[in-house]
Design a protein around this motif. Structure first.
Motif, PDB file in Angstrom:
ATOM      1  N   LEU A   5      15.304  15.444  17.026  1.00 54.19           N
ATOM      2  CA  LEU A   5      15.029  16.592  16.170  1.00 54.19           C
ATOM      3  C   LEU A   5      16.172  16.840  15.194  1.00 54.19           C
ATOM      4  CD1 LEU A   5      13.429  18.983  18.808  1.00 54.19           C
ATOM      5  CD2 LEU A   5      12.252  17.727  17.006  1.00 54.19           C
ATOM      6  N   ARG A   6      17.396  16.662  15.658  1.00 55.06           N
ATOM      7  CA  ARG A   6      18.532  16.829  14.744  1.00 55.06           C
ATOM      8  C   ARG A   6      18.508  15.762  13.643  1.00 55.06           C
ATOM      9  NH1 ARG A   6      21.398  17.905  19.863  1.00 55.06           N
ATOM     10  NH2 ARG A   6      21.774  20.164  19.964  1.00 55.06           N
ATOM     11  N   ARG A   7      18.094  14.557  13.998  1.00 54.10           N
ATOM     12  CA  ARG A   7      17.979  13.504  12.974  1.00 54.10           C
ATOM     13  C   ARG A   7      16.905  13.857  11.956  1.00 54.10           C
ATOM     14  NH1 ARG A   7      18.771   9.977  17.405  1.00 54.10           N
ATOM     15  NH2 ARG A   7      16.517   9.638  17.609  1.00 54.10           N
ATOM     16  N   PHE A   8      15.804  14.449  12.429  1.00 54.03           N
ATOM     17  CA  PHE A   8      14.743  14.835  11.494  1.00 54.03           C
ATOM     18  C   PHE A   8      15.274  15.862  10.495  1.00 54.03           C
ATOM     19  CE2 PHE A   8      11.449  14.120  15.118  1.00 54.03           C
ATOM     20  CZ  PHE A   8      11.628  12.760  15.003  1.00 54.03           C
ATOM     21  N   LEU A   9      16.055  16.832  10.973  1.00 56.78           N
ATOM     22  CA  LEU A   9      16.643  17.821  10.066  1.00 56.78           C
ATOM     23  C   LEU A   9      17.606  17.158   9.089  1.00 56.78           C
ATOM     24  CD1 LEU A   9      17.505  20.973  12.227  1.00 56.78           C
ATOM     25  CD2 LEU A   9      15.928  20.862  10.287  1.00 56.78           C
ATOM     26  N   ALA A  10      18.439  16.269   9.615  1.00 52.90           N
ATOM     27  CA  ALA A  10      19.431  15.609   8.759  1.00 52.90           C
ATOM     28  C   ALA A  10      18.761  14.778   7.677  1.00 52.90           C
ATOM     29  CB  ALA A  10      20.339  14.726   9.613  1.00 52.90           C
ATOM     30  N   GLU A  11      17.611  14.198   7.972  1.00 52.43           N
ATOM     31  CA  GLU A  11      16.891  13.410   6.977  1.00 52.43           C
ATOM     32  C   GLU A  11      16.484  14.265   5.789  1.00 52.43           C
ATOM     33  OE1 GLU A  11      13.486  10.185   7.596  1.00 52.43           O
ATOM     34  OE2 GLU A  11      12.684  12.219   7.818  1.00 52.43           O
ATOM     35  N   ASP A  12      16.146  15.535   6.060  1.00 54.42           N
ATOM     36  CA  ASP A  12      15.681  16.417   4.993  1.00 54.42           C
ATOM     37  C   ASP A  12      16.814  17.227   4.362  1.00 54.42           C
ATOM     38  OD1 ASP A  12      13.342  17.000   3.550  1.00 54.42           O
ATOM     39  OD2 ASP A  12      13.111  18.943   4.555  1.00 54.42           O
ATOM     40  N   LEU A  13      17.989  17.237   5.018  1.00 55.03           N
ATOM     41  CA  LEU A  13      19.105  18.045   4.529  1.00 55.03           C
ATOM     42  C   LEU A  13      20.393  17.222   4.457  1.00 55.03           C
ATOM     43  CD1 LEU A  13      18.406  21.143   6.781  1.00 55.03           C
ATOM     44  CD2 LEU A  13      18.254  21.161   4.288  1.00 55.03           C
ATOM     45  N   PRO A  14      20.381  16.095   3.782  1.00 55.36           N
ATOM     46  CA  PRO A  14      21.602  15.277   3.775  1.00 55.36           C
ATOM     47  C   PRO A  14      22.778  15.987   3.115  1.00 55.36           C
ATOM     48  CG  PRO A  14      20.043  14.462   2.152  1.00 55.36           C
ATOM     49  CD  PRO A  14      19.317  15.483   2.973  1.00 55.36           C
ATOM     50  N   PHE A  15      22.497  16.793   2.093  1.00 55.63           N
ATOM     51  CA  PHE A  15      23.559  17.535   1.400  1.00 55.63           C
ATOM     52  C   PHE A  15      23.152  18.993   1.189  1.00 55.63           C
ATOM     53  CE2 PHE A  15      23.632  13.099  -0.086  1.00 55.63           C
ATOM     54  CZ  PHE A  15      24.832  12.711   0.474  1.00 55.63           C
ATOM     55  N   GLY A  16      22.329  19.522   2.113  1.00 54.09           N
ATOM     56  CA  GLY A  16      21.894  20.908   2.005  1.00 54.09           C
ATOM     57  C   GLY A  16      20.621  21.058   1.188  1.00 54.09           C
ATOM     58  N   ASP A  17      20.117  22.283   1.155  1.00 53.97           N
ATOM     59  CA  ASP A  17      18.909  22.625   0.403  1.00 53.97           C
ATOM     60  C   ASP A  17      19.353  23.204  -0.934  1.00 53.97           C
ATOM     61  OD1 ASP A  17      16.616  23.698  -0.684  1.00 53.97           O
ATOM     62  OD2 ASP A  17      16.182  25.051   0.993  1.00 53.97           O
ATOM     63  N   ILE A  18      19.484  22.344  -1.937  1.00 55.88           N
ATOM     64  CA  ILE A  18      20.101  22.789  -3.186  1.00 55.88           C
ATOM     65  C   ILE A  18      19.215  23.761  -3.957  1.00 55.88           C
ATOM     66  CG2 ILE A  18      21.530  20.717  -3.364  1.00 55.88           C
ATOM     67  CD1 ILE A  18      19.620  19.689  -5.518  1.00 55.88           C
ATOM     68  N   THR A  19      17.903  23.673  -3.802  1.00 54.65           N
ATOM     69  CA  THR A  19      17.026  24.614  -4.503  1.00 54.65           C
ATOM     70  C   THR A  19      17.225  26.023  -3.963  1.00 54.65           C
ATOM     71  OG1 THR A  19      15.382  22.874  -4.804  1.00 54.65           O
ATOM     72  CG2 THR A  19      14.652  25.144  -5.127  1.00 54.65           C
TER      73      THR A  19
END
Length: 281
Positions: A5-19
């Motif tokens: 689950l942490r990997r799934f989050l990291a896949e979508d947030l490699p450098f944060g949610d810039i929007t």
């Protein structure tokens, strides 16, 4: 599970949610996840974990395994809006897939039970890489059998094994390898079913057989006094559309890769309800 689950989050947030960081002030907010169609809910525990990882408190409104009605709230969240939005897509992707599999399993199970009373629906290893644990869990939540989680779970002798060793030799080797593992053998015609059952397999996998051939195979097993010695599994392109053609086949399990390789995600959405206060950042 937690590492995945942490990997799934990291896949979508490699450098944060810039929007969100660029456009949205950090507020304490409330949000809900809503079922947009009837579905068996699956993935609640995973959703709670993912939101918690992002600093959000999540509260189930309905447990895994229950049917949700269209527009029913299934999860509520409170916490920083940046955390809610950071986890949103990962949660919806995973819950949507798991709920889709659970719903398909539940509905398919009813079709199987009607056509072949006493038979149960089971999954296969035709899962998305990295998602097998969650796919199999969803099958269980939907009332199905997960079947093997991996090649290490049970001995399943398939056509390519038989092409090398042959039925009797493959089964002999399997029995010598372990006295504690379930041994299953795939067969494609009645003659091979008799040979495999006589050799002492635990489960016969009737693969890609027509309904008529399945019935004939079971009759021959009965005549040979072998039917009660084996569990019979039916597999090979079985879907809700053609399962009815196997009505009257006295099998114990029906396994179908359709549950996972052709799944349609259930429709869920996340709605922010209220921004309550501004938090200094």
């Amino acid at each position: 599970m937690e590492d995945s689950l942490r990997r799934f989050l990291a896949e979508d947030l490699p450098f944060g949610d810039i929007t969100t960081e660029a456009t949205t002030p950090q507020t304490e907010s409330r949000a809900v996840i809503i079922a947009r169609e009837a579905m068996v809910i699956a993935g609640i525990d995973e959703a709670v974990f993912l939101f918690n990882e992002c600093g959000v408190r999540a509260y189930p409104a309905i447990p895994d395994g229950e049917w949700a009605d269209p527009n029913q709230t299934v999860l509520t969240m409170t916490g920083p809006v940046h955390g809610i939005l950071a986890a949103e897509r990962t949660v919806l992707n995973l819950m949507g897939r798991m709920s889709g599999i659970a719903t398909a399993t539940s509905r398919f199970g009813l079709v199987i039970g009607s056509a072949m009373p006493g038979a149960r629906i089971a999954g296969t290893r035709k899962t998305a890489p990295g998602l097998r644990f969650f796919d199999k869990k969803a099958i269980r939540i939907g009332g199905g059998e997960p079947h093997r989680y991996s090649l290490s779970d049970a001995i399943l002798i398939k056509d390519n094994h038989l092409a090398i060793a042959g039925i009797e030799e493959a089964i002999r080797r399997a029995k010598a390898f372990s006295a504690f593992r379930v041994i299953e053998c795939e067969v494609e015609n009645p003659g091979d079913a008799i040979i495999a059952a006589s050799a002492g397999v635990d489960i016969l996998l009737l693969d890609n057989m027509t309904p008529e051939t399945v019935k004939r195979t079971i009759e021959l097993l009965k005549e040979a006094g072998l039917r009660e010695r084996v569990t019979i599994e039916l597999s090979g392109g079985i879907t809700p559309k053609n399962a009815g053609s196997y009505a009257g086949c006295e099998v114990d399990l029906v396994s179908s890769g359709w549950l996972t390789h052709s799944v349609r995600n259930a429709d869920l959405s996340l709605d922010i309800k209220k921004a309550e206060k501004i938090v200094r950042i």
